[in-house]
Write an enzyme that holds these catalytic residues in place. Structure first.
Site, mmCIF file in Angstrom:
data_model
loop_
_atom_site.group_PDB
_atom_site.id
_atom_site.type_symbol
_atom_site.label_atom_id
_atom_site.label_comp_id
_atom_site.label_asym_id
_atom_site.label_seq_id
_atom_site.Cartn_x
_atom_site.Cartn_y
_atom_site.Cartn_z
ATOM 1 N N ASP A 36 0.866 -1.180 0.000
ATOM 2 C CA ASP A 36 0.000 0.000 0.000
ATOM 3 C C ASP A 36 0.904 1.232 0.000
ATOM 4 O OD1 ASP A 36 -2.368 1.609 0.407
ATOM 5 O OD2 ASP A 36 -1.787 1.752 2.514
ATOM 6 N N LYS A 78 -11.622 6.173 -2.940
ATOM 7 C CA LYS A 78 -12.066 7.387 -2.254
ATOM 8 C C LYS A 78 -13.553 7.687 -2.428
ATOM 9 C CE LYS A 78 -8.010 7.522 -0.723
ATOM 10 N NZ LYS A 78 -7.798 6.646 0.443
#
EC number: 3.11.1.1
Length: 295
Positions: A36, A78
């Protein structure tokens, strides 16, 4: 940084990466480690996205959410993250009281469209590598292990973050953004598997997914990989780098336990504090692979 310079930097990075991949022989049964970004490699505490979520809700709708509420769905794409925040009981109740209706897709679009430009501007302020991350990554490369990466950030934000991270020494062999693929992001395995394809990995069982969020660990499981969860550098502990370095043993133990209670829900194979602790896990997974074990 203008788009021409940005594209030139990205092209140079990709050329260097392809040369490195082709010229490196692996000395390890591990083929790739897929990281990540925020809270794992850069941005200790994952503050870049969370603070901008708070600002975006406030700017677009004069609606207040707390930093803790913004952190709850971390790891999702998001747009999905904003939707998940809106479904939190505390947020949904306040939204209904303020606007007389539940948050809908049009509201999410508005907040998202405010979030992206703000995030593009401010993500470079959070591009500093986490303590010893660059050394750990470079040591993996020296062993012939390929470095993949994926993020809950969309490509528009990653195109700003990638060159900023490169200036600090972070050069992954592959970068996949949450909107690069039509099927969406975490916890589905698509971004991790895109790394597998791009890196030419032969078996997902020889890959490790490293993340500080539960959707990121679930992504690794769904892709058939080993998973390593980070407790203190990421979203769940919510510490700044300075707070981490200056914290007492008691404070760190409390933060570690808080993060562990959340992260263990995704059943990671390993739980460690930060990427600095990863080399010991790499050695253990190598031994397990040699013995014929699989994730």
């Amino acid at each position: 940084m203008n788009s021409t310079i940005n594209n030139d930097i990205n092209n140079d990075i990709n050329n260097d990466i392809n040369n490195d991949i082709n010229n490196t022989q692996s000395n390890s049964p591990i083929e790739a480690v897929i990281f990540d970004w925020a809270g794992t490699i850069v941005d200790f505490g994952s503050f870049a996205p969370t603070t901008i979520f708070v600002e975006s809700f406030q700017k677009e709708y004069d609606f207040a959410i707390t930093l803790q509420e913004a952190r709850v769905p971390m790891g999702l794409g998001k747009w999905d993250h904003i939707q998940a925040v809106g479904k939190l009981p505390s947020v949904a109740t306040r939204w209904q009281a303020q606007f007389g209706k539940a948050m809908d897709n049009a509201d999410i679009d508005q907040i998202y469209n405010t979030f992206i430009p703000l995030q593009k501007v401010k993500v470079v302020d959070h591009a500093d590598p986490i303590l010893n991350a660059i050394n750990v990554v470079n040591d993996l490369k020296k062993q012939g292990i390929k470095i993949g990466s994926c993020s809950g950030y969309p490509r528009a934000v990653m195109d700003v973050l990638i060159p900023a991270a490169a200036e600090n020494g972070y050069l992954p062999d592959c970068v996949v953004a949450t909107d690069d693929l039509p099927y969406g992001g975490r916890p589905a395995p698509h971004m991790a598997l895109k790394n597998v394809i791009e890196l030419g990995v032969n078996s997902v069982t020889n890959c490790i997914k490293v993340d500080d969020s539960t959707p990121g660990i679930e992504e690794g499981h769904n892709a058939g990989m080993w998973t390593v969860a980070l407790l203190l550098s990421g979203n769940e502990a919510g510490l700044t780098a300075q707070e981490y370095q200056q914290a007492s043993v008691q404070t760190l133990n409390k933060a570690r336990e808080k993060a562990r209670l959340i992260m263990k829900k995704s059943n990671p194979h390993y739980l460690i504090d930060t990427i600095n602790d990863l080399p010991a896990v790499i050695k253990e997974i190598e031994l397990r692979l040699i013995k014929g074990e699989r994730p």
